[in-house]
Design a protein around this motif. Structure first.
Motif, mmCIF file in Angstrom:
data_model
loop_
_atom_site.group_PDB
_atom_site.id
_atom_site.type_symbol
_atom_site.label_atom_id
_atom_site.label_comp_id
_atom_site.label_asym_id
_atom_site.label_seq_id
_atom_site.Cartn_x
_atom_site.Cartn_y
_atom_site.Cartn_z
ATOM 1 N N MET A 1 0.915 -1.218 -0.190
ATOM 2 C CA MET A 1 -0.010 -0.141 0.070
ATOM 3 C C MET A 1 0.872 1.294 -0.160
ATOM 4 N N GLU A 2 1.906 1.248 0.683
ATOM 5 C CA GLU A 2 2.717 2.366 0.868
ATOM 6 C C GLU A 2 3.337 2.765 -0.573
ATOM 7 N N ASP A 3 3.723 1.786 -1.242
ATOM 8 C CA ASP A 3 4.375 1.753 -2.421
ATOM 9 C C ASP A 3 3.395 2.374 -3.690
ATOM 10 N N ARG A 4 2.226 1.950 -3.373
ATOM 11 C CA ARG A 4 1.122 2.584 -4.365
ATOM 12 C C ARG A 4 0.854 3.778 -3.990
ATOM 13 N N MET A 5 0.981 4.410 -2.681
ATOM 14 C CA MET A 5 0.896 5.786 -2.224
ATOM 15 C C MET A 5 1.978 6.650 -2.686
ATOM 16 N N ASN A 6 3.012 6.132 -2.798
ATOM 17 C CA ASN A 6 4.222 6.869 -3.315
ATOM 18 C C ASN A 6 4.226 7.085 -4.692
ATOM 19 N N GLU A 7 3.721 5.971 -5.439
ATOM 20 C CA GLU A 7 3.676 6.222 -6.991
ATOM 21 C C GLU A 7 2.574 7.079 -7.177
ATOM 22 N N LEU A 8 1.488 7.275 -6.609
ATOM 23 C CA LEU A 8 0.343 8.045 -6.798
ATOM 24 C C LEU A 8 1.067 9.514 -6.557
ATOM 25 N N GLU A 9 1.793 9.837 -5.409
ATOM 26 C CA GLU A 9 2.302 11.184 -5.308
ATOM 27 C C GLU A 9 3.268 11.457 -6.455
ATOM 28 N N ILE A 10 4.135 10.668 -6.588
ATOM 29 C CA ILE A 10 5.084 10.735 -7.930
ATOM 30 C C ILE A 10 4.269 11.363 -9.110
ATOM 31 N N LYS A 11 3.120 10.462 -9.540
ATOM 32 C CA LYS A 11 2.423 10.966 -10.568
ATOM 33 C C LYS A 11 1.654 12.006 -10.513
ATOM 34 N N LEU A 12 1.349 12.367 -9.496
ATOM 35 C CA LEU A 12 0.534 13.917 -9.058
ATOM 36 C C LEU A 12 1.682 14.933 -9.268
ATOM 37 N N SER A 13 2.818 14.634 -8.564
ATOM 38 C CA SER A 13 3.623 15.758 -8.846
ATOM 39 C C SER A 13 4.120 16.035 -10.280
ATOM 40 N N PHE A 14 4.275 14.936 -11.328
ATOM 41 C CA PHE A 14 4.596 15.168 -12.491
ATOM 42 C C PHE A 14 3.246 16.038 -13.407
ATOM 43 N N GLN A 15 2.144 15.393 -12.819
ATOM 44 C CA GLN A 15 1.147 16.194 -13.451
ATOM 45 C C GLN A 15 1.119 17.508 -13.016
ATOM 46 N N GLU A 16 1.249 17.966 -11.937
ATOM 47 C CA GLU A 16 1.345 19.293 -11.576
ATOM 48 C C GLU A 16 2.239 20.174 -12.182
ATOM 49 N N ASP A 17 3.451 19.415 -12.445
ATOM 50 C CA ASP A 17 4.372 20.098 -13.309
ATOM 51 C C ASP A 17 4.080 20.562 -14.733
ATOM 52 N N LEU A 18 3.432 19.455 -15.099
ATOM 53 C CA LEU A 18 3.198 19.530 -16.618
ATOM 54 C C LEU A 18 2.009 20.514 -16.668
ATOM 55 N N LEU A 19 1.073 20.604 -15.832
ATOM 56 C CA LEU A 19 0.096 21.689 -15.951
ATOM 57 C C LEU A 19 0.599 22.969 -15.670
ATOM 58 N N ASP A 20 1.510 23.295 -14.715
ATOM 59 C CA ASP A 20 2.369 24.614 -14.635
ATOM 60 C C ASP A 20 2.871 24.798 -16.052
ATOM 61 N N THR A 21 3.688 23.832 -16.749
ATOM 62 C CA THR A 21 4.329 24.380 -17.918
ATOM 63 C C THR A 21 3.358 24.663 -18.830
ATOM 64 N N LEU A 22 2.076 23.741 -19.249
ATOM 65 C CA LEU A 22 1.243 24.101 -20.335
ATOM 66 C C LEU A 22 0.697 25.499 -19.893
ATOM 67 N N ASN A 23 0.463 25.756 -18.842
ATOM 68 C CA ASN A 23 -0.341 27.119 -18.318
ATOM 69 C C ASN A 23 0.917 28.299 -18.597
ATOM 70 N N GLU A 24 2.166 28.001 -18.334
ATOM 71 C CA GLU A 24 3.060 29.188 -18.925
ATOM 72 C C GLU A 24 3.197 29.258 -20.331
ATOM 73 N N THR A 25 2.955 28.107 -21.035
ATOM 74 C CA THR A 25 2.946 28.278 -22.408
ATOM 75 C C THR A 25 1.610 28.845 -23.074
ATOM 76 N N VAL A 26 0.583 28.888 -22.303
ATOM 77 C CA VAL A 26 -0.668 29.181 -23.056
ATOM 78 C C VAL A 26 -0.541 30.657 -22.666
ATOM 79 N N VAL A 27 -0.036 31.308 -21.484
ATOM 80 C CA VAL A 27 0.299 32.621 -21.183
ATOM 81 C C VAL A 27 1.266 33.223 -22.228
#
Length: 68
Positions: free
Chosen positions: A1-27
């Motif tokens: 369960m711990e591994d799954r939680m870590n994996e989800l946190e890592i994915k979330l972090s990458f998605q947030e970074d991607l979203l920030d990058t896309l937002n900067e591109t749109v601006v």
């Protein structure tokens, strides 16, 4: 369960970074569009001014005099 939680946190972090990058591109793209629109408006105004000058029988400012 711990591994799954870590994996989800890592994915979330990458998605947030991607979203920030896309937002900067749109601006940046919106800023470029705004700049291009201003340039287009200036060119359009200049073209209309030149057209009005020719319509009044005056040559545009950049044309050489007739004796050339």
């Amino acid at each position: 369960m711990e591994d799954r939680m870590n994996e989800l946190e890592i994915k979330l972090s990458f998605q947030e970074d991607l979203l920030d990058t896309l937002n900067e591109t749109v601006v940046l793209q919106q800023q470029q569009l705004d700049s291009l629109q201003r340039q287009f408006q200036l060119l359009y105004q200049e073209l209309r001014t030149m057209k009005d000058q020719v319509g009044e029988g005056r040559p545009p400012a950049n044309d050489p005099p007739p004796h050339y």
